[in-house]
Design a protein around this motif. Structure first.
Motif, PDB file in Angstrom:
ATOM      1  N   THR A 237       0.862  -1.179   0.000  1.00 31.05           N
ATOM      2  CA  THR A 237       0.000   0.000   0.000  1.00 31.05           C
ATOM      3  C   THR A 237       0.896   1.226   0.000  1.00 31.05           C
ATOM      4  O   THR A 237       1.983   1.218   0.578  1.00 31.05           O
ATOM      5  N   GLU A 238       0.420   2.273  -0.670  1.00 31.02           N
ATOM      6  CA  GLU A 238       1.198   3.501  -0.723  1.00 31.02           C
ATOM      7  C   GLU A 238       1.264   4.110   0.679  1.00 31.02           C
ATOM      8  O   GLU A 238       2.331   4.461   1.169  1.00 31.02           O
ATOM      9  N   ALA A 239       0.088   4.162   1.331  1.00 34.87           N
ATOM     10  CA  ALA A 239       0.050   4.686   2.694  1.00 34.87           C
ATOM     11  C   ALA A 239       0.418   3.570   3.653  1.00 34.87           C
ATOM     12  O   ALA A 239      -0.215   2.516   3.668  1.00 34.87           O
ATOM     13  N   GLY A 240       1.449   3.765   4.413  1.00 33.34           N
ATOM     14  CA  GLY A 240       1.800   2.816   5.469  1.00 33.34           C
ATOM     15  C   GLY A 240       2.637   1.638   5.016  1.00 33.34           C
ATOM     16  O   GLY A 240       3.075   0.828   5.827  1.00 33.34           O
ATOM     17  N   ASN A 241       2.855   1.502   3.694  1.00 35.64           N
ATOM     18  CA  ASN A 241       3.707   0.431   3.175  1.00 35.64           C
ATOM     19  C   ASN A 241       3.320  -0.959   3.683  1.00 35.64           C
ATOM     20  O   ASN A 241       4.157  -1.786   4.014  1.00 35.64           O
ATOM     21  N   HIS A 242       1.987  -1.218   3.788  1.00 36.22           N
ATOM     22  CA  HIS A 242       1.523  -2.539   4.237  1.00 36.22           C
ATOM     23  C   HIS A 242       1.591  -3.538   3.090  1.00 36.22           C
ATOM     24  O   HIS A 242       1.420  -3.167   1.932  1.00 36.22           O
ATOM     25  N   ASP A 243       1.842  -4.798   3.443  1.00 30.89           N
ATOM     26  CA  ASP A 243       1.757  -5.877   2.452  1.00 30.89           C
ATOM     27  C   ASP A 243       0.290  -6.231   2.214  1.00 30.89           C
ATOM     28  O   ASP A 243      -0.462  -6.413   3.164  1.00 30.89           O
ATOM     29  N   VAL A 244      -0.105  -6.346   0.958  1.00 29.13           N
ATOM     30  CA  VAL A 244      -1.440  -6.852   0.635  1.00 29.13           C
ATOM     31  C   VAL A 244      -1.243  -8.090  -0.231  1.00 29.13           C
ATOM     32  O   VAL A 244      -0.745  -7.997  -1.347  1.00 29.13           O
ATOM     33  N   GLU A 245      -1.630  -9.217   0.313  1.00 20.66           N
ATOM     34  CA  GLU A 245      -1.477 -10.446  -0.456  1.00 20.66           C
ATOM     35  C   GLU A 245      -2.746 -10.692  -1.255  1.00 20.66           C
ATOM     36  O   GLU A 245      -3.851 -10.564  -0.729  1.00 20.66           O
ATOM     37  N   ILE A 246      -2.566 -11.006  -2.532  1.00 21.94           N
ATOM     38  CA  ILE A 246      -3.727 -11.362  -3.347  1.00 21.94           C
ATOM     39  C   ILE A 246      -3.483 -12.736  -3.950  1.00 21.94           C
ATOM     40  O   ILE A 246      -2.344 -13.168  -4.111  1.00 21.94           O
ATOM     41  N   PHE A 247      -4.585 -13.422  -4.264  1.00 19.41           N
ATOM     42  CA  PHE A 247      -4.471 -14.682  -4.998  1.00 19.41           C
ATOM     43  C   PHE A 247      -5.009 -14.460  -6.404  1.00 19.41           C
ATOM     44  O   PHE A 247      -6.039 -13.807  -6.586  1.00 19.41           O
ATOM     45  N   THR A 248      -4.279 -14.981  -7.389  1.00 18.47           N
ATOM     46  CA  THR A 248      -4.764 -14.870  -8.767  1.00 18.47           C
ATOM     47  C   THR A 248      -4.418 -16.130  -9.543  1.00 18.47           C
ATOM     48  O   THR A 248      -3.392 -16.758  -9.305  1.00 18.47           O
ATOM     49  N   THR A 249      -5.325 -16.505 -10.453  1.00 13.90           N
ATOM     50  CA  THR A 249      -5.008 -17.637 -11.333  1.00 13.90           C
ATOM     51  C   THR A 249      -4.276 -17.126 -12.572  1.00 13.90           C
ATOM     52  O   THR A 249      -3.807 -17.924 -13.373  1.00 13.90           O
ATOM     53  N   ARG A 250      -4.216 -15.800 -12.714  1.00 11.15           N
ATOM     54  CA  ARG A 250      -3.583 -15.231 -13.904  1.00 11.15           C
ATOM     55  C   ARG A 250      -2.448 -14.259 -13.552  1.00 11.15           C
ATOM     56  O   ARG A 250      -2.481 -13.080 -13.918  1.00 11.15           O
ATOM     57  N   PRO A 251      -1.423 -14.753 -12.861  1.00 14.06           N
ATOM     58  CA  PRO A 251      -0.326 -13.851 -12.519  1.00 14.06           C
ATOM     59  C   PRO A 251       0.359 -13.292 -13.767  1.00 14.06           C
ATOM     60  O   PRO A 251       1.001 -12.242 -13.695  1.00 14.06           O
ATOM     61  N   ASP A 252       0.198 -13.975 -14.894  1.00 12.73           N
ATOM     62  CA  ASP A 252       0.827 -13.487 -16.130  1.00 12.73           C
ATOM     63  C   ASP A 252       0.223 -12.166 -16.612  1.00 12.73           C
ATOM     64  O   ASP A 252       0.811 -11.472 -17.429  1.00 12.73           O
ATOM     65  N   THR A 253      -0.951 -11.816 -16.096  1.00 17.38           N
ATOM     66  CA  THR A 253      -1.577 -10.564 -16.552  1.00 17.38           C
ATOM     67  C   THR A 253      -1.300  -9.407 -15.584  1.00 17.38           C
ATOM     68  O   THR A 253      -1.993  -8.389 -15.625  1.00 17.38           O
ATOM     69  N   LEU A 254      -0.276  -9.575 -14.733  1.00 18.36           N
ATOM     70  CA  LEU A 254       0.017  -8.555 -13.710  1.00 18.36           C
ATOM     71  C   LEU A 254       0.204  -7.154 -14.300  1.00 18.36           C
ATOM     72  O   LEU A 254      -0.155  -6.154 -13.682  1.00 18.36           O
ATOM     73  N   TRP A 255       0.789  -7.081 -15.503  1.00 18.61           N
ATOM     74  CA  TRP A 255       1.027  -5.764 -16.116  1.00 18.61           C
ATOM     75  C   TRP A 255      -0.285  -5.088 -16.533  1.00 18.61           C
ATOM     76  O   TRP A 255      -0.328  -3.909 -16.788  1.00 18.61           O
ATOM     77  N   GLY A 256      -1.344  -5.900 -16.578  1.00 21.73           N
ATOM     78  CA  GLY A 256      -2.646  -5.337 -16.956  1.00 21.73           C
ATOM     79  C   GLY A 256      -3.494  -4.976 -15.743  1.00 21.73           C
ATOM     80  O   GLY A 256      -4.653  -4.572 -15.887  1.00 21.73           O
ATOM     81  N   ALA A 257      -2.916  -5.132 -14.541  1.00 29.84           N
ATOM     82  CA  ALA A 257      -3.665  -4.800 -13.321  1.00 29.84           C
ATOM     83  C   ALA A 257      -3.740  -3.281 -13.198  1.00 29.84           C
ATOM     84  O   ALA A 257      -2.740  -2.611 -12.986  1.00 29.84           O
ATOM     85  N   THR A 258      -4.947  -2.734 -13.335  1.00 25.45           N
ATOM     86  CA  THR A 258      -5.075  -1.273 -13.330  1.00 25.45           C
ATOM     87  C   THR A 258      -5.739  -0.753 -12.063  1.00 25.45           C
ATOM     88  O   THR A 258      -5.806   0.435 -11.837  1.00 25.45           O
ATOM     89  N   PHE A 259      -6.271  -1.680 -11.257  1.00 27.25           N
ATOM     90  CA  PHE A 259      -6.775  -1.272  -9.945  1.00 27.25           C
ATOM     91  C   PHE A 259      -6.827  -2.503  -9.060  1.00 27.25           C
ATOM     92  O   PHE A 259      -6.549  -3.617  -9.516  1.00 27.25           O
ATOM     93  N   MET A 260      -7.146  -2.258  -7.808  1.00 30.14           N
ATOM     94  CA  MET A 260      -7.197  -3.350  -6.851  1.00 30.14           C
ATOM     95  C   MET A 260      -8.537  -3.270  -6.149  1.00 30.14           C
ATOM     96  O   MET A 260      -9.074  -2.172  -5.972  1.00 30.14           O
TER      97      MET A 260
END
Length: 826
Positions: A237-260
RNA sequence: GCCGAAGUGGCGGAAUAGGCAGACGCGCACGACUCAAAAUCGUGUUCCCUACGGGAAUGAGGGUUCGAUUCCCUCCUUCGGCACCA
């Protein structure tokens, strides 16, 4: 003078009493014989045995009897799954104590079960609500707790407002998420509850090696567990530098992640929310909390969400992406947070379109020159673009590492330490706590200083108090008892309180097959010597409705106990077969409210148990079930009566005894051994309907042979003997009566060996072979069974009909299948 | 939407190595017995036609094969499970 009319009432009572007195069905360890543990699901003591119980149990009994005649030492036990809601709900209405009601119901059902004439070994009966039983249910709970497989946690759980208790995920059914037992839609409640770590066994539960179970059940369990391969990725996270873990079946599309997107209940929502967005976020959270899962889960519902004002950093390219909350992300799956790739995910696409969020395509579809944003998300194959080090990597539609693009990104993520290969399951841990009285107590004690601790094992069982008040409060009546919950801490001896919730009854039924081994054993849940001889269960029969409940729990339980060192082997039940359902005559599920219930007691009074058993085996494929047909049972009744007549009244045949021709005798013997072959095979395969029809056929043949003077011949005597032995598992009473009283054979037919097929006798010596010309049957020729190809061919060519159809032409091709058919192509 | 199971006479169903479709039973029709009925016994019962003969037919259509209820492909229907599952 013998009574010539068939009177099932007196015959059945007589033999049931004698078998009982002689302990004919007592099963004890016998190392000189192979064992066979035949188990059929135990009933809940509702107070009335219905036709569904008969349908499940009597064919199972017939097969157990068949196995016994084959020389196996067979264990076929019966008991009662006696804890549960109905008795307690009834108590709320009329004040009758569940224990008293349950005992009465069991008493009545035992009588009804005995009327089946099944080979149950009643010495091994186990009743799960008896303290000598639930002592060990509690003990097992403690073993799971000590192994770290039982834990307590606060979580939103499914609660049935009608049954007034929480339910396991498996007990919530259907689109409207209703209670499996009463049909009431469930609600969510935040409660502290006991769970078993079933998810720890998810992967192993997906493997079915070494067990012969129906594909259907394996599929249901596999879908239920729903393993999903992918990766977990850490965003900051930008504020507080917290780790946010997500699960995805499509990690190959990470560059297309435009929001969370976070689920509204996600723990970091407050942290990332900006002051400006706080009001909007709070309002959305409240609104989402008010909605039930059903409303949230509606597939066609338009997606809603709110921007938190916060941002996350995409670990692959450092991109700053906005964090939203939306109720299409569920806290109960994965980590409750997702990366949204609108270009390649339908849901994210719809959300991005609605809220005008950026869409970046990262997969170039095959045959296209440029990746563009279309009218919908692209989820097909292609080549990676706009994706840094992944550019140019081919993408297919495979999951996990089988997909080259996913394999490559996983390696990269692991190398950089920002993510890893990961597997997610839909399967949840087993929620064990029930806010009810009539169940096995959870043997745990809470002390303010030492927290939760198990009751010392030498103090088990924790018994249910008898003086409780029945109130449908949604809390355990044990909690409202004035003194029961007060105890001392097993660590410090100070004041402590007992757990007042009781266990899910599926815990009781997860190990009943073990209690049958030694129901009164008091040094452990079972006698090891019995275990070593009888386990595992060889055949298990019951309804498919338990595919993702009892059958999955039992497998989990067995595997957990194996790891603790209590059981052996990887699976408790080697072979499983499910019966179908008997529907009412109106083709609807039987129910009191529909008024279409068929009562077995009335049928037994009218026709006798043997006829009811025979009809249940005959009228449908056992695994399919069918609607009841009250005229159809007349056919089975007629069969039984005709068998009776055939054996008791041979003199009324017109052919004089012993005058049968050699051919008649040979044909009779052939039919007998052919039938024996089929019946033996069908018993092995649980194909009960064809067993009865084969026996009907043979009976018809025997009537003909009788007319032809077969009575009194050796072949006739053999036919009678084999007939009764084959009939004995299906109709045990009449078979015994005819065997002992009319044929004068030694008691008991149920201790006889299954007859051996005489293959030579079963063989046909003359066969009729169809002759096909251009695929159509034009004639049949009769030849010797072992006729050579040349002989068959010449017989065919000699046929007038064949010559007529050949119209003088030579066949182009002649195919002779020995013993089967001849095919001519013109 | 995804996964699975199943479609055969009026009905339940049979055909278990790709080889006679409809075993067995229910129902129905006719006959025997009976003063009569029930019960019992016997005969018949997939459909169509110009009927001792011929044709069609195992949810639909295609394919492989001498030959398909059975194997392959595409659909349709019914039932069951899962489903905003990332």
């Amino acid at each position: 003078m013998k009574d010539l009319s068939y009177n099932p009432g007196s015959i059945e009572k007589k033999w049931q009493a004698k078998w009982d007195a002689d302990q004919l069905y007592r099963s004890v360890i016998d190392n000189s014989r192979p064992k066979h543990y035949a188990l059929t699901m135990l009933p809940y003591p509702s107070g009335d045995l219905h036709i569904g119980h008969w349908y499940a149990m009597t064919p199972s009994d017939a097969r157990a009897r068949f196995k016994r005649m084959q020389g196996y030492n067979v264990l076929f036990p019966m008991g009662f799954d006696a804890f549960g809601l109905p008795a307690e709900n009834a108590a709320i209405k009329d004040g009758v104590h569940p224990m008293k009601r349950t005992r009465q119901n069991i008493e009545r059902m035992r009588k009804q079960l005995r009327s089946m004439g099944a080979m149950f070994d009643w010495e091994r009966e186990a009743v799960s609500s008896d303290p000598e039983y639930y002592r060990w249910t509690e003990w097992f709970f403690i073993q799971l707790y000590k192994a770290g497989l039982a834990y307590r946690k606060m979580s939103p759980v499914d609660f049935c407002p009608h049954c007034n208790t929480t339910l396991a995920r498996e007990q919530v059914w259907g689109d409207d998420r209703h209670c499996e037992r009463c049909g009431t839609p469930v609600i969510k409640k935040d409660l502290e509850q006991w769970f078993f770590k079933a998810t720890q066994y998810a992967d192993e539960l997906l493997r079915f090696e070494g067990i012969d179970w129906p594909e259907r059940v394996k599929t249901l369990q596999t879908n239920w567990i729903d393993r999903s391969e992918g990766a977990s990725v850490i965003f900051k996270t930008e504020a507080g530098n917290h780790d946010v873990e997500i699960f995805t079946t499509r990690p190959d599309t990470l560059w297309g992640a435009t929001f969370m997107v976070f689920a509204p209940e996600h723990s970091l929502v407050d942290e990332v929310t900006s002051p400006e967005q706080k009001a909007a976020v709070e309002e959305y959270k409240v609104q989402a909390a008010r909605q039930s899962d059903i409303q949230r889960g509606a597939v066609d519902k338009e997606k809603t969400g709110v921007f938190t004002g916060g941002y996350a950093i995409n670990p692959v390219n450092g991109a700053r992406i906005p964090i939203w909350i939306a109720d299409y992300v569920l806290m109960s799956y994965g980590t409750g947070a997702i990366m949204a790739v609108p270009a390649h995910d339908e849901r994210d696409f719809a959300f991005a379109k609605k809220y005008d969020l950026p869409i970046i395509p990262v997969i170039l579809p095959e045959g296209q020159s440029e990746a563009v944003v279309g009218d919908e998300a692209y989820i097909g194959a292609g080549v990676m673009v706009n994706s840094g080090m992944l550019d140019g990597t081919p993408v297919n539609t495979e999951k996990g590492r089988k997909n080259p693009s996913i394999a490559k990104i996983i390696d990269w993520l692991e190398e950089k330490g920002v993510g890893k290969e990961s597997v997610n399951y839909r399967y949840r841990d087993w929620l064990i706590s029930r806010q009810r009285y009539w169940g096995s107590p959870i043997p745990m004690v809470h002390c303010d200083i030492h927290g939760w601790n198990p009751v010392p094992e030498d103090q088990l069982p924790v018994t249910l108090p008898e003086d409780v008040e029945w109130k449908p409060t949604g809390e355990s009546p044990l909690k409202l008892h004035p003194t029961w919950k007060n105890t001392t801490c097993p660590i410090c001896g100070g004041p402590a309180t007992r757990e007042t919730d009781t266990m899910d009854t599926f815990m009781c039924s997860s190990w009943y097959h073990l209690r049958y081994l030694s129901p009164h054993y008091d040094k452990g849940p079972f006698d090891e010597e019995e275990y070593n001889y009888w386990m595992p269960v060889d055949t298990y029969t019951g309804g498919i409705e338990h595919a993702t409940m009892h059958l999955l729990y039992t497998r989990f339980f067995h595997k957990a106990m194996r790891d603790i060192g209590i059981t052996e082997g990887h699976e408790p039940m080697l072979q499983l077969r499910n019966q179908g359902m008997v529907l009412g005559e109106d083709n609807e599920k039987m129910s009191k409210s529909r008024g279409n219930v068929i009562a077995p007691d009335i049928l037994v009074d009218k026709y006798g148990a043997d006829t009811v058993r025979a009809y249940l085996m005959f009228f449908a494929r056992w695994d399919m079930g069918a609607p009841w047909d009250s005229q159809g049972i007349e056919g089975s009744a007629r069969w039984i009566r005709r068998v009776w007549t055939l054996f008791t009244d041979p003199q009324n045949a017109s052919g004089s005894a012993g005058t049968a021709s050699d051919e008649t005798k040979r044909n009779l013997r052939r039919k007998v051994h052919q039938t024996l072959k089929r019946v033996t095979r069908d018993f092995e395969n649980f194909e009960f309907n064809t067993i009865v029809s084969s026996l009907m056929e043979l009976m018809n043949e025997m009537y003909k042979a009788r007319e032809a003077g077969a009575v009194g011949t050796d072949e006739w005597k053999e036919a009678q003997e084999i007939y009764l032995k084959m009939m004995a598992p299906v109709a045990p009473h009449i078979a015994e009566e005819l065997w002992v009283d009319y044929m004068g054979k030694p008691y008991s037919i149920h201790q006889q060996q299954w007859p051996v097929v005489d293959e030579a006798a079963a063989k046909e010596d003359v066969i009729e072979i169809p002759v096909q010309i251009n695929g159509k049957v034009r004639d049949r020729v009769t030849v010797a069974a072992d006729a050579s190809e040349a002989d068959i061919k010449s017989a065919v060519m000699a046929s007038e009909a064949v010559q007529k159809h050949l119209e003088g032409k030579e066949p182009k091709k002649v195919i002779v299948v020995k013993g089967k058919l001849v095919s001519l192509v013109v």
